[in-house]
Each structure stands twice: as structure tokens, then as C-alpha cells.
Design an enzyme around this catalytic site. Sequence first.
Site, PDB file in Angstrom:
ATOM      1  CB  SER A   1       0.917 -32.609   6.569  1.00 35.75           C
ATOM      2  OG  SER A   1       0.487 -33.439   5.528  1.00 35.75           O
ATOM      3  CG  ASN A   2      -2.010 -31.968   1.815  1.00 35.36           C
ATOM      4  OD1 ASN A   2      -1.317 -31.571   0.886  1.00 35.36           O
ATOM      5  ND2 ASN A   2      -2.139 -33.252   2.106  1.00 35.36           N
TER       6      ASN A   2
ATOM      7  CG  MET B   1     -10.742 -38.753   6.492  1.00 29.73           C
ATOM      8  SD  MET B   1     -10.036 -39.211   4.905  1.00 29.73           S
ATOM      9  CE  MET B   1     -10.262 -40.985   4.983  1.00 29.73           C
TER      10      MET B   1
ATOM     11  CG  ASN C   1     -10.288 -33.827  -1.906  1.00 30.62           C
ATOM     12  OD1 ASN C   1      -9.843 -33.640  -0.779  1.00 30.62           O
ATOM     13  ND2 ASN C   1     -10.392 -35.039  -2.442  1.00 30.62           N
TER      14      ASN C   1
ATOM     15  CG  HIS D   1      -7.562 -38.797  -4.387  1.00 30.87           C
ATOM     16  ND1 HIS D   1      -8.303 -39.388  -3.377  1.00 30.87           N
ATOM     17  CD2 HIS D   1      -7.112 -39.806  -5.170  1.00 30.87           C
ATOM     18  CE1 HIS D   1      -8.300 -40.701  -3.557  1.00 30.87           C
ATOM     19  NE2 HIS D   1      -7.593 -40.980  -4.641  1.00 30.87           N
TER      20      HIS D   1
ATOM     21  CG  ASP E   1     -11.719 -39.620  -4.549  1.00 29.80           C
ATOM     22  OD1 ASP E   1     -11.668 -38.563  -3.902  1.00 29.80           O
ATOM     23  OD2 ASP E   1     -11.564 -40.738  -4.045  1.00 29.80           O
TER      24      ASP E   1
ATOM     25  CD  GLU F   1      -0.947 -35.783  -0.751  1.00 28.53           C
ATOM     26  OE1 GLU F   1      -1.791 -35.215  -0.046  1.00 28.53           O
ATOM     27  OE2 GLU F   1      -0.677 -36.997  -0.617  1.00 28.53           O
TER      28      GLU F   1
HETATM   29  C1  GRF Z   1      -3.261 -36.775   2.248  1.00 27.46           C
HETATM   30  O1  GRF Z   1      -2.517 -37.782   1.628  1.00 27.46           O
HETATM   31  C2  GRF Z   1      -4.406 -36.348   1.382  1.00 27.46           C
HETATM   32  O2  GRF Z   1      -4.108 -36.370   0.032  1.00 27.46           O
HETATM   33  C3  GRF Z   1      -5.437 -37.395   1.690  1.00 27.46           C
HETATM   34  O3  GRF Z   1      -5.306 -37.672   3.060  1.00 27.46           O
HETATM   35  C4  GRF Z   1      -3.997 -37.317   3.481  1.00 27.46           C
HETATM   36  C5  GRF Z   1      -4.172 -36.271   4.530  1.00 27.46           C
HETATM   37  O4  GRF Z   1      -2.965 -35.886   5.102  1.00 27.46           O
HETATM   38  N1  GRF Z   1      -6.732 -36.969   1.265  1.00 27.46           N
HETATM   39  P1  GRF Z   1      -2.865 -34.544   5.907  1.00 27.46           P
HETATM   40  O5  GRF Z   1      -3.961 -34.552   6.971  1.00 27.46           O
HETATM   41  O6  GRF Z   1      -3.017 -33.394   4.949  1.00 27.46           O
HETATM   42  O7  GRF Z   1      -1.509 -34.582   6.529  1.00 27.46           O
END
Ligand code: GRF
Length: 195
Positions: free
Chosen positions: A15-16, A92, A109, A111, A147, A176
Site C-alpha cells: 500500500s505504501n 522484510m 524506508n 517504519h 531502523d 504513512e
Molecule cells: C507498513 O506499515 C510499513 O510501514 C511497514 O510495513 C507495512 C507495509 O505495508 N514497514 P504495505 O505493504 O506498504 O501496505
Amino acid sequence: MSRKRVAILISGRGSNMTALIEAARDPAYPAQIVGVFANKPDAAGLATAATYDIPTAWRWHKDYPSRIGFELALGDVLKLWRPDYIALAGFMRIFTPEFTKKWAGKMINIHPSLLPLHKGLHTHEQALKDGVTEHGCTVHFVTPGMDEGPIIMQARVPVLPGDTPETLADRVLVEEHRIYPEALAMLARGEVTYP
Ligand code: GRF
């Protein structure tokens, strides 16, 4: 000024990633997304990126006996895409110090916590357990320490009575999606310097 080339690295729903892609659809946005890479074949965000006609690639980290081997494979993909910057969006995997040094000042990144609070996983659970009244998210440069890199931008949300990790995650995620495109734009415009 030419738009900076950005590769996005994901592991999941993305989603980001979508927030960055949507922002970059505006021709006035200072960056373009040149590719989306995942460390697993079934990362849902790969299909989403393809709907935007963005090149995608995956290399399953489990196919590589070492972290370095996986990074060499990623490096080959990046050679094709020639990004100026890398944006991690729910990626990840931890990089070797060599890889992070190679991309120092060029890899960011997002977080889901107000760093330096609540590093690592399960940040919303951590925040609730700590009883904080404010939580949020952080865009930061990636350095060898997890982080720990210099902070570019943060957004805060209140922790409300009755919050669960899920309600808190939803509230943070809205922020985010707001600050990640903003932070990347600042970086691409040269408004943020790596210390
Ligand atoms: C988000 O909360 C991001 O901050 C974290 O993992 C989640 C990933 O969500 N690192 P998406 O894949 O961007 O929806």
C-alpha cells in the site's frame, strides 16, 4: 530538471508502494517509479504495480544460500532499472552492511513508529504495551543498524482509548501514505541531505 529514478522494494501488499506510484503519476512530481522488486514471488504488490505498467521483478531470497547472493541478484535487476534512489516499502529483508553502504544517502524506508521508539516488528503492539499517548510513523535513511538511520520525516497520531493494534495500524497507515511521497519528493528535489 529531470525526474529522479526510483526503485521500490516490497515484500507484501504494497500500500505504501501504491501511494508512491500514485504520487509519481503527477508529471510535476520530481521522481518516477522505474521498477518494483519483491523478495518473494507472491508479494501482492507486484500485481498492483503491473496494473500501472511499471516493470516488476522478484527474486525469492530462499533460492539463495547467502544474503550476499541474494543482493547480487537484486543488484543485477537494479543495473537494468538504473535507479537514483531505492524506497523500501514493507520490505522484510535485512541488508548486509556492504549493500547499505553502497546505497548510503540513496535508500529510504518507512517504519510504522515514532523512531527511535518501537524498532523492529509489531510496533503497534509495542506502542500499546508501553502506554504511549502518541504513535506514528517515520521515513528515514537506511543504514546498517536496523531502523536506526537519520530521520527525514515523521507524522504523529493519537493513541485513543480502546485502540487495538489493528485500529492503531489503520490510523498510522493513513499518515504513512501521506508522508512517504512527501519525503521522497523532498529527497528527489535535493532538499534533504544525508548527514
Ligand atoms: C507498513 O506499515 C510499513 O510501514 C511497514 O510495513 C507495512 C507495509 O505495508 N514497514 P504495505 O505493504 O506498504 O501496505
